[in-house]
Scaffold this motif. Structure first.
Motif, mmCIF file in Angstrom:
data_model
loop_
_atom_site.group_PDB
_atom_site.id
_atom_site.type_symbol
_atom_site.label_atom_id
_atom_site.label_comp_id
_atom_site.label_asym_id
_atom_site.label_seq_id
_atom_site.Cartn_x
_atom_site.Cartn_y
_atom_site.Cartn_z
ATOM 1 N N PHE A 8 0.831 -0.819 -0.043
ATOM 2 C CA PHE A 8 -0.217 -0.409 -0.263
ATOM 3 C C PHE A 8 0.933 1.057 0.473
ATOM 4 C CE2 PHE A 8 -2.094 3.357 2.072
ATOM 5 C CZ PHE A 8 -3.304 3.492 1.628
ATOM 6 N N ILE A 9 0.938 1.878 -1.281
ATOM 7 C CA ILE A 9 1.678 3.392 -1.058
ATOM 8 C C ILE A 9 0.372 4.465 -0.441
ATOM 9 C CG2 ILE A 9 2.755 4.788 -2.442
ATOM 10 C CD1 ILE A 9 2.282 1.341 -3.044
ATOM 11 N N GLY A 10 0.704 4.483 0.176
ATOM 12 C CA GLY A 10 -0.216 6.024 0.832
ATOM 13 C C GLY A 10 -0.041 7.565 -0.009
ATOM 14 N N ARG A 11 -0.731 8.038 0.306
ATOM 15 C CA ARG A 11 -1.351 9.310 -0.637
ATOM 16 C C ARG A 11 0.486 10.245 -0.361
ATOM 17 N NH1 ARG A 11 -3.248 14.463 -0.596
ATOM 18 N NH2 ARG A 11 -3.661 14.503 1.118
ATOM 19 N N TYR A 12 1.069 10.646 -1.551
ATOM 20 C CA TYR A 12 1.575 11.959 -1.392
ATOM 21 C C TYR A 12 1.603 12.802 -0.888
ATOM 22 C CZ TYR A 12 5.742 15.153 -2.934
ATOM 23 O OH TYR A 12 6.671 15.828 -2.648
ATOM 24 N N VAL A 13 2.112 13.605 -0.234
ATOM 25 C CA VAL A 13 1.400 14.788 0.524
ATOM 26 C C VAL A 13 3.210 15.914 0.330
ATOM 27 C CG1 VAL A 13 1.012 16.543 2.033
ATOM 28 C CG2 VAL A 13 -0.065 13.919 1.925
ATOM 29 N N PRO A 14 3.551 16.962 -0.548
ATOM 30 C CA PRO A 14 3.928 18.210 0.288
ATOM 31 C C PRO A 14 4.993 18.258 1.379
ATOM 32 C CG PRO A 14 2.675 18.852 -2.096
ATOM 33 C CD PRO A 14 2.730 17.508 -0.842
ATOM 34 N N ILE A 15 6.087 18.022 1.636
ATOM 35 C CA ILE A 15 6.727 18.673 2.994
ATOM 36 C C ILE A 15 5.912 19.702 3.188
ATOM 37 C CG2 ILE A 15 9.402 19.451 2.432
ATOM 38 C CD1 ILE A 15 8.163 16.767 5.451
#
Length: 95
Positions: free
Chosen positions: A45-52
């Protein structure tokens, strides 16, 4: 930009290795999940990318506390979600 993930696993005595490529745009819009060897096999499972920048905050606050006091951090998101730290105990005071 993209993310490349290589997964190695041993499933029922069989070594598995799969590589998955995702664009940042794709995983910023929705998370992804993949089976390594078909349904009921191990999955990734790859969680949603959130910019730092979207999950970083800075603050500077001066507090007057006594030795033995405690403080905690409470953070609120724009969607109403919140997070709390454990108590931070003040054992000594800097001069």
């Amino acid at each position: 930009s993209y993310v490349c993930i290589t997964v190695k696993a041993d499933w029922n005595g069989t070594p598995l290795m799969k590589t998955y490529d995702y664009t940042l745009k794709d995983i910023a819009e929705h998370p992804a999940s993949e089976y390594l060897d078909g349904f009921v096999s191990p999955a990734v499972f790859i969680g949603r990318y959130v910019p730092i920048k979207a999950c970083t905050a800075y603050f500077n606050e001066m507090l007057t506390l006594e030795k033995g006091a405690s403080v905690y951090v409470r953070a609120f998101q724009s969607n109403g979600d919140c997070a709390y730290s454990s108590p931070i105990w003040i054992e000594s005071m800097c001069v």
